[in-house]
Each structure stands twice: as C-alpha cells, then as structure tokens.
Design an enzyme around this catalytic site. Structure first.
Site, mmCIF file in Angstrom:
data_model
loop_
_atom_site.group_PDB
_atom_site.id
_atom_site.type_symbol
_atom_site.label_atom_id
_atom_site.label_comp_id
_atom_site.label_asym_id
_atom_site.label_seq_id
_atom_site.Cartn_x
_atom_site.Cartn_y
_atom_site.Cartn_z
ATOM 1 N N THR A 185 0.872 -1.180 0.000
ATOM 2 C CA THR A 185 0.000 0.000 0.000
ATOM 3 C C THR A 185 0.909 1.230 0.000
ATOM 4 O O THR A 185 2.065 1.134 0.419
ATOM 5 C CB THR A 185 -0.876 0.040 1.268
ATOM 6 O OG1 THR A 185 0.002 0.080 2.409
ATOM 7 C CG2 THR A 185 -1.749 -1.184 1.386
ATOM 8 N N GLU A 333 -5.771 -3.776 -1.396
ATOM 9 C CA GLU A 333 -6.190 -4.953 -0.627
ATOM 10 C C GLU A 333 -7.260 -5.784 -1.334
ATOM 11 O O GLU A 333 -7.618 -6.855 -0.876
ATOM 12 C CB GLU A 333 -6.721 -4.522 0.749
ATOM 13 C CG GLU A 333 -5.645 -4.031 1.711
ATOM 14 C CD GLU A 333 -5.353 -2.545 1.583
ATOM 15 O OE1 GLU A 333 -5.659 -1.963 0.521
ATOM 16 O OE2 GLU A 333 -4.814 -1.967 2.545
ATOM 17 N N LYS A 443 -15.878 16.756 9.892
ATOM 18 C CA LYS A 443 -16.885 16.651 10.955
ATOM 19 C C LYS A 443 -17.281 18.051 11.386
ATOM 20 O O LYS A 443 -16.504 18.742 12.008
ATOM 21 C CB LYS A 443 -16.333 15.855 12.129
ATOM 22 C CG LYS A 443 -16.011 14.434 11.719
ATOM 23 C CD LYS A 443 -15.234 13.674 12.769
ATOM 24 C CE LYS A 443 -14.653 12.420 12.159
ATOM 25 N NZ LYS A 443 -13.307 12.558 11.603
ATOM 26 N N TRP A 448 -21.453 14.917 9.269
ATOM 27 C CA TRP A 448 -20.330 14.721 8.358
ATOM 28 C C TRP A 448 -20.564 15.427 7.040
ATOM 29 O O TRP A 448 -21.669 15.400 6.489
ATOM 30 C CB TRP A 448 -20.145 13.220 8.074
ATOM 31 C CG TRP A 448 -19.520 12.479 9.210
ATOM 32 C CD1 TRP A 448 -19.226 12.986 10.437
ATOM 33 C CD2 TRP A 448 -19.127 11.112 9.222
ATOM 34 N NE1 TRP A 448 -18.675 12.004 11.223
ATOM 35 C CE2 TRP A 448 -18.601 10.845 10.505
ATOM 36 C CE3 TRP A 448 -19.157 10.077 8.288
ATOM 37 C CZ2 TRP A 448 -18.104 9.595 10.865
ATOM 38 C CZ3 TRP A 448 -18.676 8.833 8.637
ATOM 39 C CH2 TRP A 448 -18.151 8.588 9.927
HETATM 40 P P1 AMP Z 1 -5.117 2.212 -3.140
HETATM 41 O O1 AMP Z 1 -5.003 1.040 -2.270
HETATM 42 O O2 AMP Z 1 -3.909 3.092 -3.142
HETATM 43 O O3 AMP Z 1 -5.516 1.837 -4.524
HETATM 44 O O4 AMP Z 1 -6.273 3.143 -2.558
HETATM 45 C C1 AMP Z 1 -7.556 2.649 -2.308
HETATM 46 C C2 AMP Z 1 -8.463 3.780 -1.909
HETATM 47 O O5 AMP Z 1 -8.705 4.668 -3.007
HETATM 48 C C3 AMP Z 1 -9.862 3.350 -1.516
HETATM 49 O O6 AMP Z 1 -9.916 2.828 -0.216
HETATM 50 C C4 AMP Z 1 -10.642 4.641 -1.677
HETATM 51 O O7 AMP Z 1 -10.461 5.506 -0.578
HETATM 52 C C5 AMP Z 1 -9.984 5.276 -2.866
HETATM 53 N N1 AMP Z 1 -10.804 5.011 -4.053
HETATM 54 C C6 AMP Z 1 -10.636 4.048 -4.963
HETATM 55 N N2 AMP Z 1 -11.584 4.131 -5.930
HETATM 56 C C7 AMP Z 1 -12.387 5.176 -5.607
HETATM 57 C C8 AMP Z 1 -13.557 5.783 -6.180
HETATM 58 N N3 AMP Z 1 -14.078 5.366 -7.316
HETATM 59 N N4 AMP Z 1 -14.114 6.838 -5.528
HETATM 60 C C9 AMP Z 1 -13.589 7.302 -4.384
HETATM 61 N N5 AMP Z 1 -12.488 6.785 -3.798
HETATM 62 C C10 AMP Z 1 -11.891 5.738 -4.399
#
Ligand code: AMP
Length: 549
Positions: A185, A333, A443, A448
């Site tokens: 990550t 993940e 918040k 929210w």
């Molecule tokens: P990563 O593991 O770096 O790919 O990040 C994953 C995170 O990206 C998710 O938990 C979301 O917070 C954000 N994310 C992914 N797709 C979207 C989406 N379509 N809209 C909003 N947030 C997203």
C-alpha cells in the site's frame, strides 16, 4: 463424492497457456526507454517468458524468491509478471514514486533477492540498494547498446541474459494458494503494508474483471493501461487482457503526466478501445485534446477509479468524445477491483440530475465480492442510499491478513471482513457512493460533510483545473471545509464566486467557508490528491470570521 469435476488448480500459467494457444498472433505494442515503438506477438512474448524463467534459475533466484520490478508498463514488465509468478516466485512490483526510506523499507521487508529495473530508475536504485544487503543482483531492462554505467551490485543486462537462453521450460505444478504478486500500500500514514495476491485470487479476479458488467473486454479490444503496472497490477489488465486475447498498447515512461500528445497518438494510431487510469491522469489528456481539437475516435471506454471521478470528466468524455467512463472502486487490498458502475434495468432509464447523481456512484459489487456498511457499533446499516458507515468487504480476492505484519491490523478486527477505511452509502440497487476516507471526512457540528462531493461540484466549474477539500479546525463547529483550487490556465476567478457556485447544489452548511488558490495540489505516489500533505500545508490556516454557516 464421486462424479465431480476435475481438480484443476487456478494458476496464472493457465491464463498464459490459454492465450498462447488461442491468441498467438495478438500484438503487444510498447514504448520503452530503448525503443520508441516495440511490437511483437503473444507467441514471442511467451517464448521469452520461458527463457526468463531459465534465467532466474541460472542467476540463482530461490524457488519462491521475491523478485522486484521497478518499471513502467511495457512488454518486458509483462514478461516478468508471467515468468516470475508461473515459476513459483513472487513478483514484487515497486512504486518508484515512494520516498527513498519507504523503498528501502519495502525491499528489505519483502526480502527481495533480485531487482529488475528500467534504465530511468537506475540512479534511484543505486541510492537504495546500498541499504539492502540481501540483493543478489540487479537486472537492467535494456538491450546491451543502451546499458548505462552503474554502481549497482552485480548489474546484468536483460537482453543479454535472454539472448542465448532456451525457450523451453517446465512450469512447476503449484498449489493455487501459492503467492504470485506482492504489492505494498502507498502508506500515507505509517509503514507501507504488503498485500500478497495468490494464483487463485489473481485468476478469479481476472475472470471477474473480464465480465460484461465489470470491464467487459473481449478479443476485439485493444487495451491501453495507463495506470502503472507498479500500482496494483495495472488494475489487473495485463492478466485480463491476456486471458481474453486483447491487443495491448503499453505507454512505458510516457505514462507520466507530461506527455499527453504521445498518449493520444498511441490511442489513435494503435486503435485503443479501452484505457484505464486515475482521474489525475486524464486531466492533461482532456486539456490537450480540447486545445488541439484532436479526437479519440477508437476509444469506447475508459476505466476511472482510484479516487472519485468528477462528473465533469465523465460528461466531457461522453459528450465530446463519445467515450463511456466506467467508474470503479477498489484498493490494493482487493486485487484491486471491488465495485464497478455499469447500468442495471433500474438505472439505465435515469435521466437528468438523477443520472448525474447515479454516475458519481463508485458502482456495485463485482460478482464474488461482498460489501456491507456498518455503524460505529459494527451494526449493519440499510441499503437505502442515505445511511452511511464504514465500508467492509470480503471475497476470494480480498486480503485476509497483511504480509509479515508484526502488529494486528485494525482493518481485520471483524473476523472474515476487511474494513476498507472508506465511508460509504449503498442504495437499494447495490450501488455504493464513497463519501470519504474515514480520516478525510469533515466533521462539522456533529454531522459529516463529504469532501469528495464538494470536490466534484467544484470541478464542474470551468475556472477550476483541480480541486481538493479539507477540514480546518473551527472552535465552534469542530471542523469546516476549506476548498483548495488550482485555476484553469488563463482564467480569473475569485473565492467569492466559487463559494456562490455551491449554492443550491448542497445543503447550506456544507458550503466551504473559504477558498485558497494554489499553483499545484500535492499528489501521492499513486497520483491521488494527498490530503495528508494538504492538511500539513494548511495546519496553521485560520478560517475567515465572516463565513456564513
Ligand atoms: P489504493 O489502495 O492506493 O488503490 O487506494 C484505495 C483507496 O482509493 C480506496 O480505499 C478509496 O479511498 C480510494 N478510491 C478508490 N476508488 C475510488 C472511487 N471510485 N471513488 C472514491 N475513492 C476511491
């Protein structure tokens, strides 16, 4: 019980052997540092994949070694994806945009034995590998002519290694739960965490990805993954495209934001039908096509995810270029695809504002993935499109635990579920709307406010090139939204005008208290807006007294 189906392990090599048998003449076209347009067939690719597996044995890589890649999207990176995993080893894709300390940490944490690097990352790697004593050698993904001078330990040339190797290789019969790919990550808080994809999860994700209501790709498509192969396996496209036999176009180093012309040339000249990338990748491309009047005729859809896709971007693709945006949600993940926004009978009839609202949903669960939202007590919330809570997920391509994590992870505190760290609503048709990351939600007075929704609205204003919203401490309301804006080139706009722009579009108390104009908004290593960096930039910021709430 007798009379059942064959026991046939779900292995990455089955994707490869199917493609080699059924689509041998399909093309992979790549931009690389040593060749502006390399072109070959699946058949040639898989012959080299077998040579590469022989190379691993020869250079002394352990049978289940982690082999790292530091590379852009191109044919050599594809060869590594298949050769490393099918030989029983683990392909650890490294994001070169991480900080040096993070890179050192993950290489050592993964105990990588060899690193395969693009020429352009050699200097970066030289700085890093001196802190990684277990590295047995570094292979530079180049031909002999373009090999740079380097202080890397045991440097080798990719093409020289392959040159005299046999293209016969007996792949091992692996258990389907053997690890295939390792991805960390981006670790915006704390250390990056490793997620290990197994052969089984990869194959199932690949089937799930190809479905009509997921990415809907076929042998007639030409896939152009702009999302890097170092970020969650380019969202699975290298495997899914190979399985169904699509043509591939790989942008190599030109996937960086500075080369929209090259990307548009590739789309038009190579007949790209499907592409994929985070929203920030598309901003300069759309700006370039608008300025030059160039078309994107072959393109039929683009997958956009990784962060919320602004409505204005979806409309631009649809109305100016006839391109469907497939809005998707996922994370490292989840291998990474979890949900994709494709219509159902109940949504295909929507028009006007209802359709606009629907398009901003991050989609519905891909078959195989289960979703739920829960309140602070862990109680499941209704799918009514109103109740919002922590989004949890489970399924055969969702991580069960992190790789070698010393301390227990909060994300796995409920048995059998993974807490995504996202806050979402789910409507009666199963479509999710991501409100925020749990830590980004604003918040205000016990309620929210969704920063994502405010950003989306701001992006609909032509004067705004990029927008981000963060919560600023407020003595009365706890937090209030601050809008941070990069103005579009040559536009003049005042804070007041932008604040008025929100009127009638959201509840009054959601409207940002102030607007700050900046030259650039900071991004994370995966091209998303870095709220962490923004919060620290505006740590001492005080909101104007006059703001109406
Ligand atoms: P990563 O593991 O770096 O790919 O990040 C994953 C995170 O990206 C998710 O938990 C979301 O917070 C954000 N994310 C992914 N797709 C979207 C989406 N379509 N809209 C909003 N947030 C997203």
């Amino acid at each position: 019980m007798e009379g059942l189906m064959m026991e046939f392990p779900l292995l990455v090599k089955t994707i490869m052997s199917h493609a080699e048998r059924n689509h041998p003449q399909q093309e992979i076209v790549s931009v690389t540092a040593d060749n502006p347009l390399h072109r070959y067939t699946f058949e040639e690719c898989f012959s080299r994949v077998r040579k590469l597996a022989n190379v691993f044995d020869k250079i002394g890589a352990g049978g289940d070694a982690r082999i790292a890649t530091l590379a852009w999207n191109d044919y050599r990176h594809m060869e590594l994806y298949f050769s490393v995993s099918c030989s029983g080893r683990v392909c650890h894709t490294i994001n070169p945009r991480l900080y040096t300390e993070q890179l050192i940490y993950i290489i050592n944490h993964a105990v990588d034995e060899f690193i395969f690097t693009d020429i352009m990352f050699v200097e970066l790697l030289e700085e890093i590998v001196v802190h990684c004593p277990q590295i047995k050698g570094c292979v530079i993904m180049s031909d002999a002519k373009h090999m740079p001078e380097t202080t890397l330990p045991n440097p080798m040339c990719y093409e020289t290694l392959l040159q005299d190797e046999s293209d016969e290789h007996e792949w091992p019969e692996l258990d389907e739960n053997t690890a295939a790919v390792l991805c960390y990550t981006s670790g915006t808080t704390g250390k990056p965490k490793g997620v290990l994809y197994s052969h089984r999860s990869t194959v199932l994700h690949t089937y799930g990805q190809a479905l009509p209501d997921t990415m809907g790709i076929s042998a007639l498509d030409c896939v152009f993954p702009i999302v890097p192969m170092f970020h969650v396996g380019a969202w699975g496209f290298p495997f899914a495209g190979t399985m169904v036999g699509t043509k591939f176009v790989m942008p190599g180093p030109s996937a960086t934001l500075s080369e929209p012309k090259l990307l548009v040339d590739l789309i038009n000249n190579e007949g790209v039908t499907i592409s994929a990338g985070v929203p920030t990748v598309w901003l300069p491309i759309l700006k370039y096509t608008e300025e030059t009047g160039r078309h994107l005729k072959p393109l039929r859809k683009v997958a956009i995810g990784g962060s919320a896709c602004p409505l204005s971007m979806m409309e631009e693709f649809r109305d100016l270029y006839g391109v469907q945006v497939v809005h998707a949600w996922g994370m490292t993940e989840t291998n990474p695809l979890g949900a994709v926004n494709n219509h159902k009978p109940a949504t295909v009839i929507l028009r006007g504002e209802e359709l606009d609202r629907h398009m901003q949903s991050a989609g519905r669960a891909i078959p195989g993935v289960q979703l739920k939202i829960v309140d602070d007590d862990g109680e499941e919330l209704p799918w009514d499109g109103v109740a919002y809570g922590a989004l949890k997920v489970r399924g055969p391509w969702v991580c069960a635990t992190y790789f070698k994590l010393e301390e227990a992870s909060d994300a796995h505190s409920e048995k059998g579920w993974f807490d995504t760290g996202d806050v979402a609503t789910i409507d009666s048709e199963g479509f999710i709307r991501i409100t925020d990351r749990t830590k980004d939600v604003i918040k205000s007075g016990g309620e929210w406010i969704s920063s994502i929704e405010l950003e989306n609205i701001a992006m609909g204003n032509k004067a705004v090139a990029e927008a981000a919203v963060i919560g600023i401490h407020d003595p009365r309301w706890q937090e209030r939204p601050l809008l941070v804006v990069v103005k579009s080139d040559g536009t003049e706009v005042e804070a007041r005008e932008l604040i008025h722009y929100f009127e009638g579009k959201v509840a009054k108390w959601w409207i940002p208290d102030d607007v700050v104009f900046v030259d650039e908004i900071p991004h994370t290593a995966t091209g998303k807006i870095s709220k962490l960096a923004l919060r620290s930039m505006f740590a001492d910021y005080t909101l104007p007294e006059s703001a109406e709430r």
